[in-house]
Design a protein around this motif. Structure first.
Motif, PDB file in Angstrom:
ATOM      1  N   ASP A 166       0.845  -1.198   0.000  1.00 61.14           N
ATOM      2  CA  ASP A 166       0.000   0.000   0.000  1.00 61.14           C
ATOM      3  C   ASP A 166       0.880   1.248   0.000  1.00 61.14           C
ATOM      4  O   ASP A 166       1.535   1.557   0.997  1.00 61.14           O
ATOM      5  N   VAL A 167       0.893   1.965  -1.131  1.00 63.57           N
ATOM      6  CA  VAL A 167       1.633   3.226  -1.218  1.00 63.57           C
ATOM      7  C   VAL A 167       0.644   4.349  -0.933  1.00 63.57           C
ATOM      8  O   VAL A 167      -0.112   4.781  -1.808  1.00 63.57           O
ATOM      9  N   GLY A 168       0.614   4.789   0.311  1.00 60.39           N
ATOM     10  CA  GLY A 168      -0.339   5.805   0.730  1.00 60.39           C
ATOM     11  C   GLY A 168       0.298   7.173   0.882  1.00 60.39           C
ATOM     12  O   GLY A 168       1.479   7.370   0.588  1.00 60.39           O
ATOM     13  N   SER A 169      -0.480   8.119   1.372  1.00 68.86           N
ATOM     14  CA  SER A 169       0.007   9.485   1.544  1.00 68.86           C
ATOM     15  C   SER A 169       0.984   9.602   2.704  1.00 68.86           C
ATOM     16  O   SER A 169       1.877  10.442   2.691  1.00 68.86           O
ATOM     17  N   ASN A 170       0.807   8.751   3.722  1.00 67.32           N
ATOM     18  CA  ASN A 170       1.684   8.806   4.892  1.00 67.32           C
ATOM     19  C   ASN A 170       2.774   7.748   4.866  1.00 67.32           C
ATOM     20  O   ASN A 170       3.916   8.022   5.210  1.00 67.32           O
ATOM     21  N   THR A 171       2.408   6.532   4.490  1.00 63.98           N
ATOM     22  CA  THR A 171       3.328   5.409   4.617  1.00 63.98           C
ATOM     23  C   THR A 171       3.286   4.500   3.396  1.00 63.98           C
ATOM     24  O   THR A 171       2.350   4.537   2.601  1.00 63.98           O
ATOM     25  N   VAL A 172       4.335   3.692   3.280  1.00 67.84           N
ATOM     26  CA  VAL A 172       4.291   2.507   2.422  1.00 67.84           C
ATOM     27  C   VAL A 172       4.175   1.332   3.384  1.00 67.84           C
ATOM     28  O   VAL A 172       5.029   1.143   4.251  1.00 67.84           O
ATOM     29  N   HIS A 173       3.112   0.564   3.252  1.00 70.85           N
ATOM     30  CA  HIS A 173       2.806  -0.495   4.206  1.00 70.85           C
ATOM     31  C   HIS A 173       2.723  -1.828   3.471  1.00 70.85           C
ATOM     32  O   HIS A 173       1.915  -1.991   2.552  1.00 70.85           O
ATOM     33  N   LEU A 174       3.557  -2.767   3.864  1.00 68.99           N
ATOM     34  CA  LEU A 174       3.489  -4.135   3.357  1.00 68.99           C
ATOM     35  C   LEU A 174       2.795  -4.991   4.407  1.00 68.99           C
ATOM     36  O   LEU A 174       3.276  -5.117   5.529  1.00 68.99           O
ATOM     37  N   LEU A 175       1.671  -5.569   4.037  1.00 70.01           N
ATOM     38  CA  LEU A 175       0.935  -6.478   4.916  1.00 70.01           C
ATOM     39  C   LEU A 175       0.949  -7.873   4.293  1.00 70.01           C
ATOM     40  O   LEU A 175       0.508  -8.047   3.152  1.00 70.01           O
ATOM     41  N   VAL A 176       1.477  -8.837   5.036  1.00 68.01           N
ATOM     42  CA  VAL A 176       1.534 -10.219   4.569  1.00 68.01           C
ATOM     43  C   VAL A 176       0.484 -11.023   5.320  1.00 68.01           C
ATOM     44  O   VAL A 176       0.410 -10.947   6.554  1.00 68.01           O
ATOM     45  N   VAL A 177      -0.340 -11.762   4.568  1.00 69.84           N
ATOM     46  CA  VAL A 177      -1.396 -12.558   5.189  1.00 69.84           C
ATOM     47  C   VAL A 177      -1.394 -13.968   4.619  1.00 69.84           C
ATOM     48  O   VAL A 177      -0.995 -14.205   3.476  1.00 69.84           O
ATOM     49  N   ASP A 178      -1.838 -14.909   5.434  1.00 74.72           N
ATOM     50  CA  ASP A 178      -2.098 -16.272   4.978  1.00 74.72           C
ATOM     51  C   ASP A 178      -3.596 -16.383   4.730  1.00 74.72           C
ATOM     52  O   ASP A 178      -4.399 -16.107   5.628  1.00 74.72           O
ATOM     53  N   ALA A 179      -3.957 -16.778   3.505  1.00 70.05           N
ATOM     54  CA  ALA A 179      -5.374 -16.737   3.162  1.00 70.05           C
ATOM     55  C   ALA A 179      -5.703 -17.753   2.084  1.00 70.05           C
ATOM     56  O   ALA A 179      -4.844 -18.165   1.302  1.00 70.05           O
ATOM     57  N   HIS A 180      -6.979 -18.143   2.067  1.00 73.29           N
ATOM     58  CA  HIS A 180      -7.515 -18.902   0.945  1.00 73.29           C
ATOM     59  C   HIS A 180      -8.993 -18.583   0.828  1.00 73.29           C
ATOM     60  O   HIS A 180      -9.617 -18.126   1.796  1.00 73.29           O
ATOM     61  N   PRO A 181      -9.572 -18.763  -0.349  1.00 70.82           N
ATOM     62  CA  PRO A 181     -10.977 -18.387  -0.558  1.00 70.82           C
ATOM     63  C   PRO A 181     -11.893 -19.033   0.470  1.00 70.82           C
ATOM     64  O   PRO A 181     -11.802 -20.226   0.761  1.00 70.82           O
ATOM     65  N   GLY A 182     -12.786 -18.207   1.031  1.00 67.56           N
ATOM     66  CA  GLY A 182     -13.749 -18.688   2.001  1.00 67.56           C
ATOM     67  C   GLY A 182     -13.285 -18.629   3.441  1.00 67.56           C
ATOM     68  O   GLY A 182     -14.049 -18.933   4.352  1.00 67.56           O
ATOM     69  N   ALA A 183     -12.025 -18.225   3.661  1.00 65.47           N
ATOM     70  CA  ALA A 183     -11.483 -18.162   5.019  1.00 65.47           C
ATOM     71  C   ALA A 183     -11.093 -16.728   5.367  1.00 65.47           C
ATOM     72  O   ALA A 183     -10.897 -15.887   4.493  1.00 65.47           O
ATOM     73  N   ARG A 184     -10.996 -16.481   6.659  1.00 61.05           N
ATOM     74  CA  ARG A 184     -10.574 -15.154   7.118  1.00 61.05           C
ATOM     75  C   ARG A 184      -9.065 -15.002   6.934  1.00 61.05           C
ATOM     76  O   ARG A 184      -8.287 -15.855   7.371  1.00 61.05           O
ATOM     77  N   PRO A 185      -8.598 -13.921   6.260  1.00 59.63           N
ATOM     78  CA  PRO A 185      -7.156 -13.708   6.102  1.00 59.63           C
ATOM     79  C   PRO A 185      -6.488 -13.529   7.467  1.00 59.63           C
ATOM     80  O   PRO A 185      -6.959 -12.750   8.301  1.00 59.63           O
ATOM     81  N   LEU A 186      -5.403 -14.239   7.684  1.00 58.27           N
ATOM     82  CA  LEU A 186      -4.680 -14.169   8.955  1.00 58.27           C
ATOM     83  C   LEU A 186      -3.386 -13.389   8.781  1.00 58.27           C
ATOM     84  O   LEU A 186      -2.523 -13.791   7.995  1.00 58.27           O
ATOM     85  N   PRO A 187      -3.223 -12.262   9.480  1.00 62.39           N
ATOM     86  CA  PRO A 187      -1.992 -11.483   9.349  1.00 62.39           C
ATOM     87  C   PRO A 187      -0.777 -12.298   9.771  1.00 62.39           C
ATOM     88  O   PRO A 187      -0.790 -12.981  10.797  1.00 62.39           O
TER      89      PRO A 187
END
Length: 310
Positions: A7-28
């Motif tokens: 995410d290249v935003g106005s304040n920060t560049v934020h890298l968020l890594v998640v474990d995920a698959h369709p139908g499940a809640r993404p886990l940071p």
């Protein structure tokens, strides 16, 4: 699968890594932030300065290396208002692609609002009814309303906390006349959009997302992050009305000592508070519940939905 959202935003560049698959809640799984404050790296014509472009490229190269180290299978890079509205946006995107290989998806303001709304809807579920969602970023304010996963109305206003601080509040602490002028400007901008939402039924649930709202809520007495992501947190209009004059009289150093306020965002907290107070007031909202999910989670959920459909 392991996904990375860049995410290249106005304040920060934020890298968020998640474990995920369709139908499940993404886990940071991992989070990495670099402060850029692009709103403060603009030339007079509205273009991002050469220093700003250099810093973006260096930061993205670092984020790419981290995502590789963390085993990210697919990276979802995007940019919001700071890049979208830059006078030299095409040049910036070309430099980034040439030097880092990253092809940023530049989201429109309406898309930001829709994706944030999707994340909020998934977090609270259908039982929340009609949602009104408010999101204050560094460059813009997003407002969305609806009953389904796609909002019935979504707007983006140039009322980000970083943008307003840079353009309206040069002093530390700011001059009272500047604060009053900004307050008038913010309320006039939001008031122009209120009618678009008032044609719908009143919302059943009002939700606020973003770091600005989270810090304002914590400052006003909401539970700490250590108490868990599922702990209910709210921000009331009455608490904002009490805090805005106090924030206006404080230098950034004093604001940074308040509960939940980070040093990097203390300088723009007053502008964020003015926007939050105006939004709750003009939409006749007594309080908003803080949602831990926002735009980045919306990006992830959209990607998972497409994978599931495929």
């Amino acid at each position: 699968m392991r996904l990375g959202v860049l995410d290249v935003g106005s304040n920060t560049v934020h890298l968020l890594v998640v474990d995920a698959h369709p139908g499940a809640r993404p886990l940071p799984a991992y989070s990495h932030k670099t402060t850029l404050r692009l709103a403060e790296l603009l030339e007079e014509d509205g273009s991002i300065s050469a220093e700003g472009v250099d810093r973006i490229c260096v930061t993205l190269a670092e984020a790419l290396q981290i995502s590789e180290d963390k085993g990210v299978e697919a990276l979802l890079p995007f940019a919001t208002s700071a890049v979208r509205e830059a006078a030299n946006a095409e040049h910036v995107l070309h430099r980034i692609a040439t030097e880092t290989g990253v092809k940023l998806e530049v989201l429109s303001g309406a898309d930001e609002a829709r994706l944030t709304f999707l994340a909020v809807r998934r977090w609270f579920g259908w039982s929340a009814g009609r949602l009104l969602v408010l999101d204050i970023g560094g460059g813009s304010l997003e407002i969305a309303y609806g009953l389904d996963e796609d909002p019935d109305a979504a707007v983006s206003l140039p009322l980000g906390a970083g943008r307003l601080t840079s353009g309206w509040l040069p002093g530390d602490p700011p001059d009272p006349a500047d604060v009053r002028a900004l307050r008038r400007h913010v309320r006039a901008e939001i008031a122009r959009s209120v009618g678009e939402f008032n044609r719908f039924s009143p919302p059943d649930h009002v939700v606020a997302t973003s770091k600005t709202f989270k810090q304002l809520a914590r400052m006003a007495g909401a539970p700490r992050s250590a108490e868990g992501v599922y702990t209910r947190r709210v921000l009331s209009r009455s608490s904002l009305e009490e805090w805005v004059p106090k924030l206006a009289s404080m230098p950034a150093e004093e604001r940074a000592a308040l509960p939940g306020v980070s040093e990097g965002r203390a300088h723009q907290l007053l502008a964020g508070a003015l926007v939050a107070e105006a939004a709750l007031d003009l939409f006749a909202v007594a309080e908003a519940e803080i949602c831990p999910w926002a735009l980045r989670e919306g990006i992830i959920l959209r990607r998972l939905d497409r994978l599931r459909a495929a």
